[in-house]
Every structure is written in structure tokens, then in C-alpha cells.
Design a protein around this motif. Structure first.
Motif, PDB file in Angstrom:
ATOM      1  N   PRO A  14      36.804 -14.099  34.410  1.00 51.73           N
ATOM      2  CA  PRO A  14      35.800 -14.849  35.172  1.00 51.73           C
ATOM      3  C   PRO A  14      34.395 -14.528  34.673  1.00 51.73           C
ATOM      4  O   PRO A  14      34.139 -13.458  34.106  1.00 51.73           O
ATOM      5  CB  PRO A  14      36.004 -14.362  36.606  1.00 51.73           C
ATOM      6  N   LEU A  15      33.480 -15.457  34.885  1.00 53.03           N
ATOM      7  CA  LEU A  15      32.098 -15.281  34.468  1.00 53.03           C
ATOM      8  C   LEU A  15      31.402 -14.325  35.440  1.00 53.03           C
ATOM      9  O   LEU A  15      31.316 -14.591  36.640  1.00 53.03           O
ATOM     10  CB  LEU A  15      31.379 -16.632  34.447  1.00 53.03           C
ATOM     11  N   ILE A  16      30.904 -13.194  34.913  1.00 55.56           N
ATOM     12  CA  ILE A  16      30.215 -12.206  35.732  1.00 55.56           C
ATOM     13  C   ILE A  16      28.715 -12.312  35.448  1.00 55.56           C
ATOM     14  O   ILE A  16      28.289 -12.146  34.298  1.00 55.56           O
ATOM     15  CB  ILE A  16      30.713 -10.784  35.442  1.00 55.56           C
ATOM     16  N   PRO A  17      27.890 -12.603  36.453  1.00 58.51           N
ATOM     17  CA  PRO A  17      26.447 -12.704  36.215  1.00 58.51           C
ATOM     18  C   PRO A  17      25.854 -11.343  35.884  1.00 58.51           C
ATOM     19  O   PRO A  17      26.475 -10.301  36.132  1.00 58.51           O
ATOM     20  CB  PRO A  17      25.911 -13.244  37.543  1.00 58.51           C
ATOM     21  N   GLU A  18      24.634 -11.345  35.326  1.00 52.21           N
ATOM     22  CA  GLU A  18      23.957 -10.087  35.042  1.00 52.21           C
ATOM     23  C   GLU A  18      23.658  -9.376  36.355  1.00 52.21           C
ATOM     24  O   GLU A  18      23.122  -9.965  37.298  1.00 52.21           O
ATOM     25  CB  GLU A  18      22.662 -10.356  34.271  1.00 52.21           C
ATOM     26  N   ILE A  19      24.006  -8.102  36.440  1.00 48.62           N
ATOM     27  CA  ILE A  19      23.866  -7.336  37.674  1.00 48.62           C
ATOM     28  C   ILE A  19      22.657  -6.419  37.548  1.00 48.62           C
ATOM     29  O   ILE A  19      22.575  -5.602  36.619  1.00 48.62           O
ATOM     30  CB  ILE A  19      25.144  -6.526  37.961  1.00 48.62           C
ATOM     31  N   GLU A  20      21.719  -6.550  38.461  1.00 46.75           N
ATOM     32  CA  GLU A  20      20.490  -5.764  38.423  1.00 46.75           C
ATOM     33  C   GLU A  20      20.815  -4.274  38.490  1.00 46.75           C
ATOM     34  O   GLU A  20      21.623  -3.821  39.289  1.00 46.75           O
ATOM     35  CB  GLU A  20      19.592  -6.148  39.606  1.00 46.75           C
ATOM     36  N   GLY A  21      20.151  -3.501  37.608  1.00 49.85           N
ATOM     37  CA  GLY A  21      20.316  -2.054  37.612  1.00 49.85           C
ATOM     38  C   GLY A  21      21.495  -1.541  36.832  1.00 49.85           C
ATOM     39  O   GLY A  21      21.768  -0.337  36.834  1.00 49.85           O
ATOM     40  N   PHE A  22      22.188  -2.430  36.121  1.00 53.33           N
ATOM     41  CA  PHE A  22      23.388  -1.998  35.394  1.00 53.33           C
ATOM     42  C   PHE A  22      23.480  -2.682  34.035  1.00 53.33           C
ATOM     43  O   PHE A  22      23.007  -3.815  33.858  1.00 53.33           O
ATOM     44  CB  PHE A  22      24.656  -2.332  36.186  1.00 53.33           C
ATOM     45  N   LYS A  23      24.088  -1.963  33.104  1.00 53.20           N
ATOM     46  CA  LYS A  23      24.587  -2.564  31.880  1.00 53.20           C
ATOM     47  C   LYS A  23      26.091  -2.708  32.055  1.00 53.20           C
ATOM     48  O   LYS A  23      26.754  -1.809  32.579  1.00 53.20           O
ATOM     49  CB  LYS A  23      24.292  -1.692  30.664  1.00 53.20           C
ATOM     50  N   SER A  24      26.632  -3.847  31.636  1.00 52.94           N
ATOM     51  CA  SER A  24      28.060  -4.091  31.851  1.00 52.94           C
ATOM     52  C   SER A  24      28.783  -4.253  30.524  1.00 52.94           C
ATOM     53  O   SER A  24      28.251  -4.833  29.575  1.00 52.94           O
ATOM     54  CB  SER A  24      28.272  -5.339  32.713  1.00 52.94           C
ATOM     55  N   TYR A  25      30.005  -3.725  30.473  1.00 57.33           N
ATOM     56  CA  TYR A  25      30.833  -3.775  29.278  1.00 57.33           C
ATOM     57  C   TYR A  25      32.260  -4.124  29.692  1.00 57.33           C
ATOM     58  O   TYR A  25      32.850  -3.458  30.544  1.00 57.33           O
ATOM     59  CB  TYR A  25      30.836  -2.438  28.535  1.00 57.33           C
ATOM     60  N   GLU A  26      32.776  -5.175  29.086  1.00 57.70           N
ATOM     61  CA  GLU A  26      34.146  -5.576  29.402  1.00 57.70           C
ATOM     62  C   GLU A  26      35.128  -4.542  28.885  1.00 57.70           C
ATOM     63  O   GLU A  26      35.030  -4.092  27.740  1.00 57.70           O
ATOM     64  CB  GLU A  26      34.454  -6.942  28.785  1.00 57.70           C
ATOM     65  N   ALA A  27      36.060  -4.137  29.724  1.00 53.59           N
ATOM     66  CA  ALA A  27      37.069  -3.142  29.332  1.00 53.59           C
ATOM     67  C   ALA A  27      38.443  -3.786  29.350  1.00 53.59           C
ATOM     68  O   ALA A  27      38.587  -4.992  29.220  1.00 53.59           O
ATOM     69  CB  ALA A  27      37.010  -1.940  30.279  1.00 53.59           C
ATOM     70  N   ALA A  28      39.478  -2.960  29.516  1.00 55.43           N
ATOM     71  CA  ALA A  28      40.850  -3.461  29.411  1.00 55.43           C
ATOM     72  C   ALA A  28      41.247  -4.276  30.641  1.00 55.43           C
ATOM     73  O   ALA A  28      40.683  -4.144  31.716  1.00 55.43           O
ATOM     74  CB  ALA A  28      41.805  -2.289  29.232  1.00 55.43           C
ATOM     75  N   GLY A  29      42.230  -5.142  30.470  1.00 56.32           N
ATOM     76  CA  GLY A  29      42.808  -5.924  31.560  1.00 56.32           C
ATOM     77  C   GLY A  29      44.283  -6.132  31.293  1.00 56.32           C
ATOM     78  O   GLY A  29      44.776  -5.855  30.202  1.00 56.32           O
ATOM     79  N   ASN A  30      45.012  -6.597  32.297  1.00 54.74           N
ATOM     80  CA  ASN A  30      46.435  -6.851  32.084  1.00 54.74           C
ATOM     81  C   ASN A  30      46.917  -7.898  33.067  1.00 54.74           C
ATOM     82  O   ASN A  30      46.268  -8.187  34.077  1.00 54.74           O
ATOM     83  CB  ASN A  30      47.244  -5.559  32.225  1.00 54.74           C
ATOM     84  N   SER A  31      48.071  -8.488  32.746  1.00 49.28           N
ATOM     85  CA  SER A  31      48.647  -9.527  33.594  1.00 49.28           C
ATOM     86  C   SER A  31      50.064  -9.137  33.999  1.00 49.28           C
ATOM     87  O   SER A  31      50.757  -8.423  33.280  1.00 49.28           O
ATOM     88  CB  SER A  31      48.668 -10.872  32.863  1.00 49.28           C
ATOM     89  N   ASN A  32      50.480  -9.626  35.150  1.00 47.64           N
ATOM     90  CA  ASN A  32      51.837  -9.419  35.648  1.00 47.64           C
ATOM     91  C   ASN A  32      52.335 -10.778  36.135  1.00 47.64           C
ATOM     92  O   ASN A  32      52.007 -11.199  37.243  1.00 47.64           O
ATOM     93  CB  ASN A  32      51.832  -8.381  36.768  1.00 47.64           C
ATOM     94  N   VAL A  33      53.087 -11.445  35.273  1.00 45.07           N
ATOM     95  CA  VAL A  33      53.521 -12.814  35.539  1.00 45.07           C
ATOM     96  C   VAL A  33      55.039 -12.859  35.510  1.00 45.07           C
ATOM     97  O   VAL A  33      55.671 -12.278  34.621  1.00 45.07           O
ATOM     98  CB  VAL A  33      52.938 -13.785  34.497  1.00 45.07           C
ATOM     99  N   ALA A  34      55.636 -13.561  36.480  1.00 43.90           N
ATOM    100  CA  ALA A  34      57.095 -13.681  36.525  1.00 43.90           C
ATOM    101  C   ALA A  34      57.464 -14.943  37.298  1.00 43.90           C
ATOM    102  O   ALA A  34      56.710 -15.393  38.170  1.00 43.90           O
ATOM    103  CB  ALA A  34      57.718 -12.457  37.184  1.00 43.90           C
ATOM    104  N   PRO A  35      58.613 -15.543  36.965  1.00 36.75           N
ATOM    105  CA  PRO A  35      59.057 -16.716  37.721  1.00 36.75           C
ATOM    106  C   PRO A  35      59.642 -16.321  39.069  1.00 36.75           C
ATOM    107  O   PRO A  35      60.372 -15.332  39.179  1.00 36.75           O
ATOM    108  CB  PRO A  35      60.124 -17.329  36.812  1.00 36.75           C
ATOM    109  N   VAL A  36      59.309 -17.071  40.097  1.00 36.35           N
ATOM    110  CA  VAL A  36      59.886 -16.893  41.428  1.00 36.35           C
ATOM    111  C   VAL A  36      60.431 -18.248  41.863  1.00 36.35           C
ATOM    112  O   VAL A  36      59.679 -19.201  42.045  1.00 36.35           O
ATOM    113  CB  VAL A  36      58.843 -16.384  42.443  1.00 36.35           C
ATOM    114  N   LYS A  37      61.756 -18.331  41.991  1.00 33.05           N
ATOM    115  CA  LYS A  37      62.428 -19.576  42.345  1.00 33.05           C
ATOM    116  C   LYS A  37      62.015 -20.720  41.414  1.00 33.05           C
ATOM    117  O   LYS A  37      61.724 -21.835  41.852  1.00 33.05           O
ATOM    118  CB  LYS A  37      62.146 -19.940  43.800  1.00 33.05           C
ATOM    119  N   GLY A  38      61.975 -20.402  40.120  1.00 35.22           N
ATOM    120  CA  GLY A  38      61.706 -21.431  39.129  1.00 35.22           C
ATOM    121  C   GLY A  38      60.246 -21.773  38.944  1.00 35.22           C
ATOM    122  O   GLY A  38      59.926 -22.712  38.194  1.00 35.22           O
ATOM    123  N   VAL A  39      59.331 -21.021  39.551  1.00 32.56           N
ATOM    124  CA  VAL A  39      57.895 -21.292  39.421  1.00 32.56           C
ATOM    125  C   VAL A  39      57.204 -20.020  38.930  1.00 32.56           C
ATOM    126  O   VAL A  39      57.314 -18.962  39.555  1.00 32.56           O
ATOM    127  CB  VAL A  39      57.284 -21.736  40.764  1.00 32.56           C
TER     128      VAL A  39
END
Length: 601
Positions: free
Chosen positions: A348-373
């Protein structure tokens, strides 16, 4: 007589298996892989009917390996005889990018050792493919991979998948269909492939997945059972796959294929009991399919849409710490949940946050079918480094998704978060902060136990002129030493020895870690311009250098690249920055310091 006749046949039967040649083969469904994704390793052992021994896997430090079970089938050897074929199935997940090898797999049987050929694999970071940007079509035509189809079914009759009604059907056939003829980019399409057989099957049949173009895919659970077609009982086995179009146009699904061994009666039960049923290998294919992929509409789309297509999406935000000091970091975690393929969703788009420098770090997904979806969750982590004290708010983060059901974009938001930053308690003299120009602690006198010798006590006894005269032609050495000392003092007073680029270059050349490189750049900028990078964002620094010193656009862009890369290195997971990448950024840092020295007047 019957016993005498059968005895040689029985002996011959066991001799065939006793002398059968063991064959071991290893295969993977892909030889180009991505870190963190799941792939399949199959060890196929052809030989005597003995499943009590298991293959010895080689050391595989580049993979997480999970055993997936054993399937038993049959094959025809070089003499035309049927022999058992054992399929040992494993799930493997690459851990690191680079070249990897699955070494020979070993089987020991009757005192002999049999091995497979090694497999070479190229592993890339997520989103890379052979060192290039990923193509729009996530999968291209390639050799189909195989996996066992469960041949046995219980006596309970189940409701078979929908099938066109006909007056008669082939004894064995394969039917593939999709639940949609067209869909939006990213919308789930369910591909159902069903294998029907009116014969009993020997061992496990092998299903070869189709080649697909224009889709990513997720494997789902299948089904197995019995059904009646045109008055004839059929066994059926269903394989379901979720497809997601990656770009507008026509997506294609090639033919699927199943190889099987039918067990046919000789026409007489006693003959079947005596000689065994007839084993007849065969294969069937499905027809290829085409699906139209519609583009997502532009109306209603804004920057908060990052690829999510489906239903019931939500976003939540959390901080691992809400009270930190200047220079410390807190981790912002955004969690997106919904019905759809979240693997295709970007951060997601994260706006500039006052008082901080931001750095994107690691992420992960957990996806699985449930009843065919297909559904699940995906987390995105961002490191926030405090640059100033105060009470701050991480604003609400907006996230949009496209709903195929309503054919429109829907926006959801996270709740805002409060975070308090206090001044650093370490003190300026004790803390080297990232982006700061702090000096080390000053020296303090702890002991004064030196007794000085009385000054000038020996001058009256020593004639300096006579001493130099006695040196002869060597009497110029003290003069030269004195001149060198005087010259160094003059350079020091003029400030030439304190040239920031000289000090910075020396620090960069000797740097063995990211912190040292960062500190060298920070001190150089502080010494040359007076700007304190600890209280400025990279964009603000670049703007200040451009307006006050008229630094060229190329140098500013290079400086921004260097700072961003150093920031990324600093917050990268341990062990992910290799020596080549570090050396490259060192050379880039040296070059940008030279350019700034020349352009800042």
C-alpha cells in the motif's frame, strides 16, 4: 500336473524381480525458482516391488524440504515386463537467491548403490526471472510436470462434476473446463480437470498439468469418487486449479494428459485368478481452452490501488513500539486480508510521516484455497527511524481493491496510530546515530603521575653550535627536519590537511560495514555545508544542495541513489547484502564525494 506346470512359471516370476535393474530419477517441476515459493521434487524408483527402503536425499542447505508421501505405480521395463514404480514426493522452498544444486539421490538395494543425476537450479528474488524484470505473462509454455492421481476410491458413490450428457462415453477420457469464459485481470477462474475411467486401474496414474499462458496459478484440492454415465459406472478423479489473468487479452490452457494402466479381465474369473488380469497402459488428453481477460476499468482508480482484485478486503496497521528515542526504529506492519490472490498485491502507498525516515523491509503472504476460493492475508513491513523528538501520528493508510462482483473500486482504511519520540538518552558524545555527525567521547585525564625533569638543566653544559659543527656534512639534516615540521604546521593552520573529502575518502576506502560508509557521507556533508543529515530527509538535503550550491542534477541523483541504497542495506535482513553489492556502493560513494567536492564552492 497343474502344480508341475505352475512351478516353473512362479520361479520365473520371482527371478524376473530378483534380477530387475533399479533405476533412480529425480525431477523438479521448475528449474527456475523464486525465493519463498513452493515447488515439487519427485524421486522415481523403478525396480522390485519393495517400498520398505527410502531414498537418501543429498544435503540441500538452500532449501526447506518437506516429505509429501509415497505413490506406487507400474512401468514397463526394457524387456517389456511390468515392474513397480515408486514416486517419493517432496515439497521444496528455496531460501536464498543464486545457483543451487540438488545432488545425486542414492538408493541402496541388495548391497548395491543406485544414484540419480544432479539437478541444477537457478533461484531468484521474488519478482525476478533470469535476471530480468518478470514478463507480463507469469507462465510460459514449458514441459508439463507430472504428479500422481489417486487411483483408489471408497465404495461410497459421490456426486460427480457436471458433465455434458451424451448417449455414450469413451471407456477412459479426460475433461477440462473453466467456470468462466472471460474474467477481469486478477479475478479467479477455476480450471477443473476430471479423469474418468470405466476400468479398474493398476497403481497410480500420472497427471501432466497443462501449459498455461497469461495466468498465474494456485493449486487447489481435488476430489475422487464414482458416478454413473449412460448406465456405466465410472471412477473419476478431479484436479482443480485457480487461474488469475495477468494482462488483458486471450489466455490459453493447453491440453492436460493422464497416463494410466488399465486392469482388464481375461473374460473368465478363474483365468484372471490363475494368470492375473491384463494390464494395458494408455493415455488420454483434454482439449485446449481459451479464456478472455478483460482490463480493469480506469474510472474510480487512484494511487491507493496496488493490484488487489476480489472481495471483502480489509487493512489493519500496528507498531511493534510506540515509545522510542531519536535514532531508534519502530516497525510498522500493514496486514491486508481478503478473498483473492494476495500474491499479486503490491505494498500500500504510505505517505511521508513527519519526524521519521521510512524504509521498506520484508513482507510475506499466506494464501490458500478455502472451499474452492483462494483467500488469505499479506503483511507489509516498513521500518520507521525517528529523526526528531515529539508526539507523532502514523496516518490512516488507504487501500483500494477492485470488486468483480460490483465492477467497481472499493476503498478501505486502517486506523491512525500514535507514537512518542523522546530525545536520545545516550548523549551526543556517546552515540553515533545513523545520519548524524556526532563525534566520539573526548579524552579525560585520570592519572597525573609523571614527574617532569627540570627544564634547561643541561643547556649550560651543551654547546649547540659546536655539536652541529662536529656533524660535518650531516649538519643539514636537522635543518631539513625543522623545515618539514614547519611546513606541516603551516598546512594544518591553513586547513588543507582537514580537507573533508580527503578524510571521507580515507574512511570510505577503509569501510567494512554500512554504518561506516553512512557516517563518512554524513560527516562530509556536515563539514562542507553545515547541513545536519540527522534532521533532514534525503529529499530535503537534495533540494538544499541544489538551491544553495547549484549542484548538478546528475550528482544529486547519484547522491540520492547512494543514500537510498545505504538505507536499504542498513535495514536489510542479516546476510542478504553480498560483498559485490557492498563494493559497488563503496565505489559509487567515492565518486559522489569527488563530484560534491568539485561542485560545492
Amino acid at each position: 500336473m497343474r502344480i508341475k506346470f505352475l512351478l516353473p512359471a512362479v520361479l520365473m516370476f520371482f527371478c524376473v524381480f530378483a534380477n530387475a535393474q533399479i533405476r533412480v530419477a529425480a525431477s523438479v517441476n521448475e528449474t527456475v525458482m523464486e525465493v519463498g515459493e513452493e515447488y515439487y521434487l519427485t524421486i522415481t524408483v523403478t525396480g522390485p516391488p519393495n517400498d520398505t527402503f527410502a531414498p537418501a536425499l543429498p544435503s540441500m542447505p538452500n532449501f526447506n524440504v518437506y516429505y509429501g508421501g509415497l505413490n506406487i505405480a507400474s512401468a514397463v521395463d526394457e524387456s517389456g515386463s511390468y515392474v513397480p514404480e515408486l514416486h517419493y514426493n517432496y515439497r521444496i522452498i528455496p531460501r536464498f537467491p543464486g545457483k543451487a544444486e540438488i545432488g545425486p539421490v542414492k538408493i541402496e538395494y541388495l548391497g548395491k548403490e543406485y544414484t540419480s543425476e544432479p539437478i541444477n537450479i537457478n533461484v531468484y528474488r521474488t519478482g525476478e526471472a533470469a535476471g530480468k524484470e518478470p514478463p507480463k505473462q507469469a507462465e510460459t509454455k514449458k514441459a508439463a510436470s507430472s504428479r500422481p492421481v489417486v487411483p483408489r476410491v471408497s465404495g461410497q458413490e459421490k456426486s460427480a462434476p457436471d458433465i455434458p450428457k451424451q448417449q455414450s462415453y469413451d471407456d477412459v477420457f479426460l475433461l477440462a473446463k473453466t467456470d468462466k469464459k472471460e474474467a477481469y485481470v486478477g479475478e479467479q477462474i477455476t480450471l477443473t480437470t476430471t479423469f474418468y475411467s470405466s476400468y479398474s486401474l493398476e497403481g497410480s496414474s500420472l497427471y501432466y498439468a497443462p501449459a498455461i499462458e497469461g495466468f498465474t496459478k494456485e493449486e487447489m484440492d481435488g476430489d475422487v469418487g464414482k458416478t454413473m454415465l449412460a448406465g456405466q459406472e465410472y471412477l473419476y478423479n478431479t484436479v482443480e486449479t485457480a487461474l488469475f489473468g495477468v494482462s488483458p487479452g486471450i489466455g490459453t490452457v493447453g491440453p492436460s494428459r493422464v497416463e494410466y494402466t488399465a486392469s482388464k479381465s481375461r473374460g473368465m474369473p478363474k483365468l484372471d485368478s490363475l494368470l492375473g488380469r491384463i494390464l494395458e497402459p494408455g493415455s488420454v488428453k483434454s482439449v485446449p481452452l481459451e479464456i478472455g481477460i478483460k482490463p480493469l476499468p480506469m474510472q474510480g482508480r487512484d494511487k491507493t490501488f496496488t493490484g488487489a482484485v476480489g472481495e471483502k478486503y480489509s487493512i489493519t496497521a500496528s507498531l511493534d513500539r510506540d515509545n522510542i528515542e531519536v535514532g531508534e526504529a519502530a516497525t510498522l506492519t500493514l496486514t491486508v486480508r481478503g478473498v483473492g490472490n494476495l500474491k499479486m498485491v503490491s505494498p500500500p502507498l504510505i505517505p511521508e510521516i513527519e519526524g521519521f525516515k521510512s524504509y521498506e523491509a520484508a513482507g510475506n503472504s499466506n494464501v490458500a484455497p478455502v472451499k474452492g476460493v483462494v483467500q488469505g492475508m499479506k503483511t507489509f513491513k516498513t521500518v520507521l527511524v525517528a529523526t526528531a523528538p515529539g508526539e507523532f501520528t502514523v496516518p490512516s493508510i488507504a487501500f483500494s481493491f477492485f470488486s468483480p462482483t460490483n465492477e467497481k473500486y472499493v476503498k478501505v482504511n486502517s486506523e491512525p496510530l500514535k507514537i512518542k519520540v523522546i530525545p536520545s538518552t545516550g548523549g551526543v558524545d556517546n552515540v553515533i546515530s545513523y545520519g548524524g555527525a556526532a563525534q566520539g567521547p573526548s579524552a579525560k585525564a585520570y592519572l597525573t603521575d609523571i614527574n617532569y625533569i627540570k627544564q634547561n638543566a643541561w643547556v649550560n653544559k651543551f654547546n649547540l653550535l659546536l655539536f652541529f659543527n662536529d656533524l660535518g656534512r650531516f649538519n643539514l639534516i636537522p635543518v631539513l627536519i625543522g623545515a618539514i615540521i614547519l611546513f606541516i604546521k603551516m598546512l594544518s593552520k591553513s586547513g588543507l590537511l582537514d580537507n573533508p573529502v580527503i578524510k571521507a575518502k580515507a574512511a570510505v576506502k577503509g569501510a567494512n560495514d554500512v554504518e561506516t560508509l553512512s557516517l563518512a557521507v554524513t560527516r562530509f556533508v556536515k563539514d562542507k555545508t553545515g547541513f545536519s543529515m540527522g534532521s533532514m530527509t534525503t529529499k530535503n538535503l537534495v533540494a538544499a544542495l541544489s538551491s544553495k550550491y547549484n549542484v548538478s542534477a546528475l550528482t544529486l541523483q547519484t547522491l540520492e541513489d547512494v543514500l537510498n541504497q545505504l538505507n536499504a542495506f542498513r535495514f536489510a535482513p542479516a546476510g542478504t547484502v553480498n560483498a559485490l553489492e557492498f563494493d559497488n556502493v563503496k565505489q559509487k560513494t567515492l565518486q559522489v564525494l569527488k563530484n560534491l567536492e568539485r561542485e560545492i564552492k
